[in-house]
Design a protein around this motif. Sequence first.
Motif, PDB file in Angstrom:
ATOM      1  N   CYS A 272       3.547  -3.497  -7.950  1.00  0.00           N
ATOM      2  CA  CYS A 272       4.420  -2.821  -6.994  1.00  0.00           C
ATOM      3  C   CYS A 272       3.682  -2.650  -5.680  1.00  0.00           C
TER       4      CYS A 272
ATOM      5  N   CYS B  19       1.308  -5.601  -1.416  1.00  0.00           N
ATOM      6  CA  CYS B  19       2.379  -5.892  -2.370  1.00  0.00           C
ATOM      7  C   CYS B  19       1.897  -6.962  -3.346  1.00  0.00           C
TER       8      CYS B  19
ATOM      9  N   MET C 234      14.536   2.765   1.601  1.00  0.00           N
ATOM     10  CA  MET C 234      14.915   2.001   0.409  1.00  0.00           C
ATOM     11  C   MET C 234      16.338   2.320  -0.027  1.00  0.00           C
TER      12      MET C 234
ATOM     13  N   ARG D 276      15.367   1.988 -10.666  1.00  0.00           N
ATOM     14  CA  ARG D 276      15.766   2.251  -9.291  1.00  0.00           C
ATOM     15  C   ARG D 276      14.579   1.975  -8.363  1.00  0.00           C
ATOM     16  N   HIS D 277      14.870   1.946  -7.061  1.00  0.00           N
ATOM     17  CA  HIS D 277      13.790   1.968  -6.085  1.00  0.00           C
ATOM     18  C   HIS D 277      13.156   3.360  -6.129  1.00  0.00           C
TER      19      HIS D 277
ATOM     20  N   GLY E 282      10.088  -2.631  -7.640  1.00  0.00           N
ATOM     21  CA  GLY E 282      10.905  -1.738  -6.829  1.00  0.00           C
ATOM     22  C   GLY E 282      10.218  -0.429  -6.478  1.00  0.00           C
ATOM     23  N   CYS E 283       8.946  -0.282  -6.857  1.00  0.00           N
ATOM     24  CA  CYS E 283       8.217   0.980  -6.643  1.00  0.00           C
ATOM     25  C   CYS E 283       7.306   0.906  -5.419  1.00  0.00           C
TER      26      CYS E 283
ATOM     27  N   THR F 202      11.596   6.566   1.085  1.00  0.00           N
ATOM     28  CA  THR F 202      12.718   6.703   0.151  1.00  0.00           C
ATOM     29  C   THR F 202      14.043   6.457   0.860  1.00  0.00           C
TER      30      THR F 202
ATOM     31  N   ASP G 148      13.762  -3.620   1.367  1.00  0.00           N
ATOM     32  CA  ASP G 148      12.857  -3.882   0.253  1.00  0.00           C
ATOM     33  C   ASP G 148      11.646  -2.966   0.356  1.00  0.00           C
ATOM     34  N   PRO G 149      10.923  -2.733  -0.752  1.00  0.00           N
ATOM     35  CA  PRO G 149       9.823  -1.757  -0.742  1.00  0.00           C
ATOM     36  C   PRO G 149       8.751  -2.020   0.313  1.00  0.00           C
TER      37      PRO G 149
ATOM     38  N   ASN H  45      20.503   5.310  -5.640  1.00  0.00           N
ATOM     39  CA  ASN H  45      19.736   4.068  -5.731  1.00  0.00           C
ATOM     40  C   ASN H  45      18.277   4.179  -5.333  1.00  0.00           C
ATOM     41  N   SER H  46      17.801   5.356  -4.951  1.00  0.00           N
ATOM     42  CA  SER H  46      16.407   5.510  -4.519  1.00  0.00           C
ATOM     43  C   SER H  46      15.937   6.913  -4.904  1.00  0.00           C
TER      44      SER H  46
END
Length: 548
Positions: A444, A457, A493, A375-376, A401-402, A490, A498-499, A349-350
């Motif tokens: 992002c 953000c 996440m 994905r993140h 998500g980046c 990484t 959250d990012p 997922n990351s």
Amino acid sequence: MSAGDLNFVRFGIEQQLILTSAQMRTTEQRAIDAGAVTGLALMEIAAQGVLDALFLAEPYSASGCHRALVLCGPGNNGGDGFAIARLLQAAGWCVKVGFHGTLAQLPPDAAANAQLWLETNALTPIADICEEEVTRADVVIDALFGTGLKRPICIRVWELLECVAASSATVVAVDIPTGINSDTGQILREEPAGSLEESIVESDKKAAWPRVNHTVTFQRLKPAHLLATSAPLGMNTLSIVDLGIEKFEPDQDETNIIHMSGMPPNLYKQNLAHKYEHGHAVVLSGGVGKGGAGRLAAHAALRIGAGAVTLACPTAAVPENAAQLNAVMLAPLDGSKGLDDLLCDTRKNSICLGPAMGVNDRTKEMVLTALYSKRHIVLDADALTSFAMDSSTLFQATHPGCVLTPHEGEFARLFPDLTEKTSLPNSASSKIDMVRAASIRADCVVLLKGAVTIIGCPTGQVKLSAALAERSAPWLATAGSGDVLAGFITGFMARGFDPMSAASAGVWLHVECAKIFGPGLIAEDLSNMVPRVLSEWDCEQRKGKTAQ
């Protein structure tokens, strides 16, 4: 926070607000309009706070008769100065006040404090302050221009500040040293008339900001207290005086809010049954002989608590990485099709891309493939530089998500127009504005690395991580430290943060690990300091809960 040495709080939980000049004015006005306090009362609190900070920082000044030169300007900062002069005189000091401007210019509260001073004392125009009067002073209070300054100060004022700097007096700046834009950190100084050569010489002089020993600000830090790297904003102390108007500050969820970074309150793993419930991070690595950066990132992601971490590398590099990794899993990966196949496992997922992957079309293809997976994702180093001539393609694919983690050079290659705008003389745009605009453009989180790391953000919120004063960690300037930071983010996440929270926690942890280890640090040491930092963090949290 009361007056005294500023502590760049080690164990704060993302709650330290930073106010722009406009937000500070609005906060004060809200408090006044609500009847919670008067403008004159705020000036009195501020003035007493400056004295408290001075007496704490310079114990000799707390007793006896001393000489003070108080420099007052034509705004509310000058009003604070008049109040400070009156309190110093009441404490037995011999006080002289220099005034820049005209009494008619003063706002009502500042004018009231000026009149209180004039009842028994005189004013001396700044132009008439001689060098002898400066050299006789034990303390010089700079209350000329505060956070509202938006235009360059005149040469005469600058010359007086240089005279003060050359003296032996202790120099105290009220709110912010005169001549600094409190929102951008830029020095605002009128350029002298003359030839091009003279202008260049004068411009060079600007880098050497006149000496300031202590800065005392009010309610909250302002952006320039962290951003003004060309000026020592209180070489010995930077203090904050609590004005008691916290409930009138901007709401925490408003846009354009700036916080100090910190650890999220829900740091520790929940009692879940399986490692994959804590996330599975994937780190893409470089080829043969270029796997070190990826290994650093992978180890960092695992150390911070990702349930599982896979290092994906070219097939030829598998033996090299297998010889140096144990808990990190390995996957051969020779192209974007291989990445697609790897990501068929939805538990992954990351993803972290960039460290030592190479600046080439293959890296671009891998980045776009990862982005399309939604994905993140952390994009660092070569993953950013590969798009230096094609940033629009990158920004069409990035999503909320980046996290992009450029240093200043990489940022300038991706956002040349924003960098140029901010670097213009007397620019109204700060690095905070620059990062905020970049994050909106890329849709992002954008993390600009530096001694003061700025994280923006797309909602407009910004967090700052200051590796300054007692948090200074110059040994972070070492090969591989950025790869570890990318791995921390990484890993966070992968665990579900959250990012923005992941980036904030990662950069805070990065500095703390370096600070605790100390000189001699190499990148491999950073991840190994995580257990100690988190243990100390947990102790502080428990103490806080017990105190409550």
